[in-house]
Enzyme design. Structure first.
Site, mmCIF file in Angstrom:
data_model
loop_
_atom_site.group_PDB
_atom_site.id
_atom_site.type_symbol
_atom_site.label_atom_id
_atom_site.label_comp_id
_atom_site.label_asym_id
_atom_site.label_seq_id
_atom_site.Cartn_x
_atom_site.Cartn_y
_atom_site.Cartn_z
ATOM 1 N N ARG A 53 0.861 -1.205 0.000
ATOM 2 C CA ARG A 53 0.000 0.000 0.000
ATOM 3 C C ARG A 53 0.887 1.241 0.000
ATOM 4 O O ARG A 53 1.350 1.716 1.048
ATOM 5 C CB ARG A 53 -0.903 0.005 1.230
ATOM 6 N N ARG A 82 1.655 -6.796 -9.636
ATOM 7 C CA ARG A 82 2.203 -6.220 -8.377
ATOM 8 C C ARG A 82 2.402 -7.275 -7.300
ATOM 9 O O ARG A 82 2.965 -6.984 -6.242
ATOM 10 C CB ARG A 82 1.322 -5.089 -7.866
ATOM 11 N N HIS A 151 0.497 3.194 -10.419
ATOM 12 C CA HIS A 151 -0.513 3.688 -9.462
ATOM 13 C C HIS A 151 0.167 4.494 -8.343
ATOM 14 O O HIS A 151 0.140 4.094 -7.179
ATOM 15 C CB HIS A 151 -1.221 2.451 -8.902
ATOM 16 N N ASP A 195 -12.309 9.795 -6.770
ATOM 17 C CA ASP A 195 -11.829 8.626 -7.525
ATOM 18 C C ASP A 195 -12.215 8.863 -8.982
ATOM 19 O O ASP A 195 -13.325 8.574 -9.400
ATOM 20 C CB ASP A 195 -12.482 7.344 -6.992
ATOM 21 N N GLU A 254 -2.176 8.770 -10.951
ATOM 22 C CA GLU A 254 -1.758 7.535 -11.616
ATOM 23 C C GLU A 254 -1.599 7.728 -13.127
ATOM 24 O O GLU A 254 -2.444 8.348 -13.762
ATOM 25 C CB GLU A 254 -2.782 6.435 -11.318
#
Ligand code: TA6
Length: 286
Positions: A53, A82, A151, A195, A254
């Site tokens: 994270r 990832r 990201h 978002d 991102e």
């Protein structure tokens, strides 16, 4: 750092940095005379197979939930890249920067989730700027379509005080509202969860951070999507790898090709997407 994962530590003339071999994941970039530029959650998992994270997660081959035709049980959000151990190809120390190159190719696990042969190469160059380039190559006999994203989690003093410039007037899909919108002539500010997926957009973005007295510029090439995200209070509480107050200290800007801007690659074709982070003086003070 977790002993179970491989790490590359960089102590260069112009910057320090850290990269995890799992996910070719840049977790720290600290240029000389600056604080850390990337956010990393204090509660991040640092264990094999679990996403980190913070830093710069590499998202491939799908963004968000697995596409329906694939959507079997347990397919991870944001794809598998990832979560996989990448191969370190080289670490080159130059006068002004250190460059790390890594590779990921398909294996039976990835083919079970996504039935294509591919190669990903990532190059991270740690200097007064941070350059990250990701090249996707179709190693299959058939064309494929894929999402790809870097990201990036940026460290900010207080997300409620920042302004994100560069996307004024642009169209975006608002994932919170569930609809297409057009940004007005103002920079993005934060008073709730944000978002947004900006489409067909190649703009440079500047995060102006009065609390830290700096601005962070995210420039890009080979990318037509920009995503801006902050989870705010409620979503942060639902994330077990983010402390309840850490949403204040991060914003994601991102660099991607997703949704309508997803990559379509013919057999043997490659696509290169790159970002460059730089740190400068706070803009609003100018
Ligand atoms: O890029 C924004 C986003 O898609 C958000 O919707 C949120 O899900 C975020 O990515 C984090 O996703 P993750 O799978 O890393 O928890």
């Amino acid at each position: 750092m977790s002993e179970e994962l491989g790490w590359v530590q960089i102590h260069g003339e112009r910057a320090d940095g850290i990269l995890c071999e799992q996910g070719a994941h840049v977790t720290d970039w600290t240029p000389e005379d600056e604080g850390p530029v990337l956010f990393l959650s204090e509660r991040s998992h640092l264990a094999p197979g679990l996403p980190i994270r913070g830093g710069i997660p590499v998202i491939f081959p799908w963004f968000g939930e697995a596409p329906l035709p694939l959507g079997g049980e347990g397919l991870p959000a944001h794809g598998f890249a990832r979560r996989k151990a990448w191969e370190v190809l080289s670490v080159e120390e130059g006068a002004d920067a250190v460059r790390v190159a890594l590779r990921l190719t398909d294996d039976e696990d990835t083919r079970a989730a996504w039935p294509h042969a591919f190669e990903l190469r990532l190059e991270a160059t740690f200097g007064r700027a941070l350059d990250v380039a990701l090249e996707v190559t179709n190693r299959d006999e058939r064309p494929f379509r894929c999402d790809v994203a870097l990201h990036t989690y940026l460290a900010v003093g207080d997300v409620r005080e920042i302004q994100v410039h560069g996307l004024e007037g642009a169209r975006y899909f608002d994932k919170v509202a569930g609809e297409e919108r057009t940004q007005d002539g103002s920079p993005i500010t934060f008073g709730a969860e944000v978002d947004r997926v900006y489409a067909a957009n190649e703009s440079e973005v500047v995060v102006d951070d009065p609390s830290f007295g700096r601005s962070i510029t995210v420039a890009k090439t080979g990318s037509r999507s920009t995503i801006v995200w902050n989870p705010w209070v409620d979503k942060a509480r639902r994330l077990d790898d983010l402390d309840d107050e850490e949403w204040l200290s991060m914003v994601c800007v991102e660099t991607a090709n997703v949704l309508g801007d997803a990559l379509e690659l013919a057999p043997g074709a490659s696509h290169r997407m790159a970002l460059r982070l730089t740190v400068g003086p706070e803009r609003s003070a100018q």
